[in-house]
Scaffold this motif. Structure first.
Motif, PDB file in Angstrom:
ATOM      1  N   ASP A 249       1.996 -41.713 -12.296  1.00 38.01           N
ATOM      2  CA  ASP A 249       0.673 -42.313 -12.379  1.00 38.01           C
ATOM      3  C   ASP A 249      -0.013 -42.217 -11.022  1.00 38.01           C
ATOM      4  N   GLY A 250      -1.312 -42.029 -11.051  1.00 36.94           N
ATOM      5  CA  GLY A 250      -2.065 -41.993  -9.808  1.00 36.94           C
ATOM      6  C   GLY A 250      -2.070 -43.359  -9.136  1.00 36.94           C
ATOM      7  N   ASP A 251      -2.015 -43.382  -7.813  1.00 33.08           N
ATOM      8  CA  ASP A 251      -1.999 -44.621  -7.048  1.00 33.08           C
ATOM      9  C   ASP A 251      -3.011 -44.495  -5.917  1.00 33.08           C
ATOM     10  N   PRO A 252      -4.188 -45.149  -6.044  1.00 37.18           N
ATOM     11  CA  PRO A 252      -5.203 -45.035  -5.001  1.00 37.18           C
ATOM     12  C   PRO A 252      -4.727 -45.563  -3.648  1.00 37.18           C
ATOM     13  N   GLY A 253      -3.714 -46.419  -3.642  1.00 36.94           N
ATOM     14  CA  GLY A 253      -3.237 -46.990  -2.391  1.00 36.94           C
ATOM     15  C   GLY A 253      -2.385 -46.045  -1.568  1.00 36.94           C
ATOM     16  N   LEU A 254      -2.122 -44.844  -2.073  1.00 41.28           N
ATOM     17  CA  LEU A 254      -1.281 -43.900  -1.349  1.00 41.28           C
ATOM     18  C   LEU A 254      -2.075 -42.975  -0.428  1.00 41.28           C
ATOM     19  N   GLY A 255      -3.360 -43.190  -0.317  1.00 39.34           N
ATOM     20  CA  GLY A 255      -4.179 -42.478   0.656  1.00 39.34           C
ATOM     21  C   GLY A 255      -4.195 -40.984   0.445  1.00 39.34           C
ATOM     22  N   GLN A 256      -3.979 -40.232   1.531  1.00 39.02           N
ATOM     23  CA  GLN A 256      -4.078 -38.781   1.482  1.00 39.02           C
ATOM     24  C   GLN A 256      -3.056 -38.171   0.528  1.00 39.02           C
ATOM     25  N   ILE A 257      -1.883 -38.781   0.429  1.00 39.19           N
ATOM     26  CA  ILE A 257      -0.871 -38.294  -0.520  1.00 39.19           C
ATOM     27  C   ILE A 257      -1.402 -38.435  -1.948  1.00 39.19           C
ATOM     28  N   GLY A 258      -2.020 -39.583  -2.251  1.00 40.50           N
ATOM     29  CA  GLY A 258      -2.562 -39.799  -3.583  1.00 40.50           C
ATOM     30  C   GLY A 258      -3.678 -38.823  -3.930  1.00 40.50           C
ATOM     31  N   VAL A 259      -4.537 -38.496  -2.958  1.00 38.61           N
ATOM     32  CA  VAL A 259      -5.605 -37.525  -3.197  1.00 38.61           C
ATOM     33  C   VAL A 259      -5.017 -36.154  -3.514  1.00 38.61           C
ATOM     34  N   ALA A 260      -4.038 -35.714  -2.707  1.00 33.94           N
ATOM     35  CA  ALA A 260      -3.418 -34.409  -2.938  1.00 33.94           C
ATOM     36  C   ALA A 260      -2.720 -34.353  -4.293  1.00 33.94           C
ATOM     37  N   TYR A 261      -2.133 -35.465  -4.713  1.00 32.49           N
ATOM     38  CA  TYR A 261      -1.431 -35.492  -5.995  1.00 32.49           C
ATOM     39  C   TYR A 261      -2.421 -35.493  -7.151  1.00 32.49           C
ATOM     40  N   ASP A 262      -3.462 -36.318  -7.054  1.00 36.07           N
ATOM     41  CA  ASP A 262      -4.421 -36.410  -8.153  1.00 36.07           C
ATOM     42  C   ASP A 262      -5.193 -35.119  -8.360  1.00 36.07           C
ATOM     43  N   MET A 263      -5.441 -34.358  -7.297  1.00 32.97           N
ATOM     44  CA  MET A 263      -6.181 -33.106  -7.444  1.00 32.97           C
ATOM     45  C   MET A 263      -5.428 -32.097  -8.297  1.00 32.97           C
ATOM     46  N   LEU A 264      -4.106 -32.207  -8.358  1.00 30.44           N
ATOM     47  CA  LEU A 264      -3.326 -31.278  -9.175  1.00 30.44           C
ATOM     48  C   LEU A 264      -3.565 -31.480 -10.668  1.00 30.44           C
ATOM     49  N   ARG A 265      -4.127 -32.612 -11.033  1.00 32.61           N
ATOM     50  CA  ARG A 265      -4.332 -32.914 -12.447  1.00 32.61           C
ATOM     51  C   ARG A 265      -5.548 -32.199 -13.026  1.00 32.61           C
ATOM     52  N   GLY A 266      -6.367 -31.619 -12.193  1.00 35.79           N
ATOM     53  CA  GLY A 266      -7.511 -30.864 -12.698  1.00 35.79           C
ATOM     54  C   GLY A 266      -8.829 -31.561 -12.478  1.00 35.79           C
ATOM     55  N   PRO A 267      -9.931 -30.860 -12.743  1.00 37.95           N
ATOM     56  CA  PRO A 267     -11.266 -31.411 -12.466  1.00 37.95           C
ATOM     57  C   PRO A 267     -11.652 -32.585 -13.350  1.00 37.95           C
ATOM     58  N   ASP A 268     -11.064 -32.695 -14.529  1.00 37.81           N
ATOM     59  CA  ASP A 268     -11.420 -33.806 -15.410  1.00 37.81           C
ATOM     60  C   ASP A 268     -10.803 -35.124 -14.966  1.00 37.81           C
ATOM     61  N   VAL A 269      -9.726 -35.055 -14.206  1.00 41.94           N
ATOM     62  CA  VAL A 269      -9.053 -36.266 -13.735  1.00 41.94           C
ATOM     63  C   VAL A 269      -9.527 -36.631 -12.349  1.00 41.94           C
ATOM     64  N   TYR A 270      -9.607 -35.621 -11.490  1.00 40.18           N
ATOM     65  CA  TYR A 270     -10.019 -35.873 -10.111  1.00 40.18           C
ATOM     66  C   TYR A 270     -11.531 -35.683 -10.019  1.00 40.18           C
ATOM     67  N   GLY A 271     -12.276 -36.761  -9.787  1.00 43.43           N
ATOM     68  CA  GLY A 271     -13.729 -36.700  -9.740  1.00 43.43           C
ATOM     69  C   GLY A 271     -14.264 -36.783  -8.331  1.00 43.43           C
ATOM     70  N   ALA A 272     -15.548 -36.529  -8.203  1.00 46.85           N
ATOM     71  CA  ALA A 272     -16.186 -36.539  -6.883  1.00 46.85           C
ATOM     72  C   ALA A 272     -16.322 -37.942  -6.313  1.00 46.85           C
ATOM     73  N   SER A 273     -16.132 -38.971  -7.134  1.00 40.50           N
ATOM     74  CA  SER A 273     -16.357 -40.343  -6.665  1.00 40.50           C
ATOM     75  C   SER A 273     -15.350 -40.799  -5.636  1.00 40.50           C
ATOM     76  N   VAL A 274     -14.173 -40.142  -5.545  1.00 44.36           N
ATOM     77  CA  VAL A 274     -13.146 -40.598  -4.605  1.00 44.36           C
ATOM     78  C   VAL A 274     -13.212 -39.859  -3.284  1.00 44.36           C
ATOM     79  N   ARG A 275     -14.112 -38.916  -3.129  1.00 41.76           N
ATOM     80  CA  ARG A 275     -14.189 -38.164  -1.882  1.00 41.76           C
ATOM     81  C   ARG A 275     -14.541 -39.088  -0.728  1.00 41.76           C
ATOM     82  N   GLY A 276     -13.895 -38.854   0.384  1.00 39.41           N
ATOM     83  CA  GLY A 276     -14.208 -39.613   1.583  1.00 39.41           C
ATOM     84  C   GLY A 276     -13.665 -41.020   1.615  1.00 39.41           C
ATOM     85  N   SER A 277     -12.786 -41.374   0.650  1.00 40.46           N
ATOM     86  CA  SER A 277     -12.289 -42.752   0.577  1.00 40.46           C
ATOM     87  C   SER A 277     -10.985 -42.942   1.340  1.00 40.46           C
TER      88      SER A 277
END
Length: 379
Positions: free
Chosen positions: A251-279
């Motif tokens: 499961d995605g975990d926003p509290g994991l910072g850069q690791i979480g971003v790198a992991y969530d991006m592997l799920r594809g464009p429908d899962v990883y949205g532009a709203s989390v950029r820069g967070s």
């Protein structure tokens, strides 16, 4: 030697000429009796179908967190136990004599155990005419409290995070008193992760703990031991392991910072949205050591996540990284996934096409990559 004559009287002669003897006929019909009830059948296959459908004997099961525990299992995190298909339960705690126990009491006892060795034998015998089905389990409970887990993490930070990991420091970490007792399983999982990093980077070439030939096996062991532990360090390690192995089951975990971003991006464009950029804060402190290859991949993913437009510079950076012979094939596929997700997010479908072609038939990216390549994914 003499000769004897046999004469038929009138009665015998009459009967011989007026009465007929019926033919013996065929064999008497065979009946197959059910071994568990009084039902009879003329065909053996019918009796078999009856016995398997009406007199089923199911193996007893000991369930933990919804799944059957293994024959031997170390339990390091709390969870609910349930027993199914059982008519009799026998338990032995810390090598004490075996005793029969009520099923509900056994479930409660296993759910409250924290530091014990438990042997369980379950029997299922719904009919006295049946032989019992038996399942045996050996459970080692090593459930640490918050204080014990914190002490393991302190030792981990001291020996393997703030200092460069090496075989001597790993040995000192495992021998530290803070890593024994109920915290031993947690320490063992962290050790397996660091050992896998050393193997991945080539530190295993000198014969250091060469029980495992491939680092992927050690990563799997770390994931098995740490999964389910409600600690940020454990969640970070599990996410890193899944990221390294391209395993999207977590499961995605926003509290994991850069690791979480790198992991969530592997799920594809429908899962990883532009709203989390820069967070993600750029200066977050490391919780655990990371191999150089994975560090490079995470940094690339976060740079792409922060991008607000696609350019030839981004394409060249992705192309160069994806063709680097020093990176593992799984890392190459991650780069193609990041490349495609970023180009699609920024509206340049043409720039994403080449990257999508590289992963459209490769699990676990094939689902979203093939759809995006066909024009059915996110723009």
């Amino acid at each position: 030697m003499g000769i004897t004559w046999v004469y038929d009287d009138a009665r015998e002669a009459y009967q011989a000429n007026t009465e007929t003897v019926p033919s013996p006929g065929g064999r008497a019909p065979v009946n197959f009796l059910c071994p568990f009830c009084s039902s009879t059948f003329t065909e053996f296959s019918s009796m078999q179908r009856h016995a398997s459908s009406q007199h089923q004997l199911r193996r007893p099961l000991l369930m933990w967190r919804g799944h059957e525990v293994g024959r031997e299992r170390k339990i390091a995190t709390p969870g609910e136990f349930k027993i199914a298909n059982c008519t009799r339960a026998i338990i032995s705690v810390d090598r004490a004599a075996e005793e029969t126990i009520d099923i509900a009491k056994l479930e409660a006892l296993l759910g409250s155990a924290t530091n014990a060795s438990v042997r369980v034998r379950l029997e299922n015998r719904p009919d006295k005419k049946m032989a019992a089905a038996v399942s045996s389990y050996r459970l080692e409970f090593r459930i640490a409290d918050t204080e014990a887990l914190s002490q393991v993490e302190e030792a981990f930070q001291e020996y393997l995070v703030r200092a460069i990991p090496n075989p001597d420091r790993i040995r000192i970490f495992l021998e530290d008193p803070r890593c024994t007792g109920v915290g031993e399983e947690y320490a063992s999982g962290l050790y397996a992760y660091v050992h896998a990093l050393l193997l991945k980077e080539g530190a295993g070439d000198n014969g250091f703990i060469s029980a495992y030939a491939l680092h992927t096996e050690r990563f799997g062991e770390a994931l098995q031991k740490l999964e389910g532990m409600d600690r940020k360090l454990a969640r970070s390690v599990c996410s890193l392991v899944r990221l390294i192995r391209n395993d999207l089951s977590g499961d995605g975990d926003p509290g994991l910072g850069q690791i979480g971003v790198a992991y969530d991006m592997l799920r594809g464009p429908d899962v990883y949205g532009a709203s989390v950029r820069g967070s993600v804060p750029a200066g977050e402190l490391p919780l655990c050591p990371i191999d150089h290859g994975t560090s490079r991949i995470i940094a690339l993913a976060n740079r792409l996540a922060d991008a607000d437009r696609w350019s030839a510079m981004l394409r060249e950076e992705c192309r160069t990284t994806a063709s680097d012979a020093l990176l593992h094939a799984d890392d190459h596929r991650k780069v193609f996934a990041y490349w495609a997700v970023t180009a699609l997010r920024l509206g340049d479908r043409g720039a994403a096409r080449y990257a999508l072609q590289q992963i459209a038939s490769i699990y676990p990216f094939d689902g979203w990559a093939s759809a995006a390549l066909a024009g059915n994914g996110s723009p």
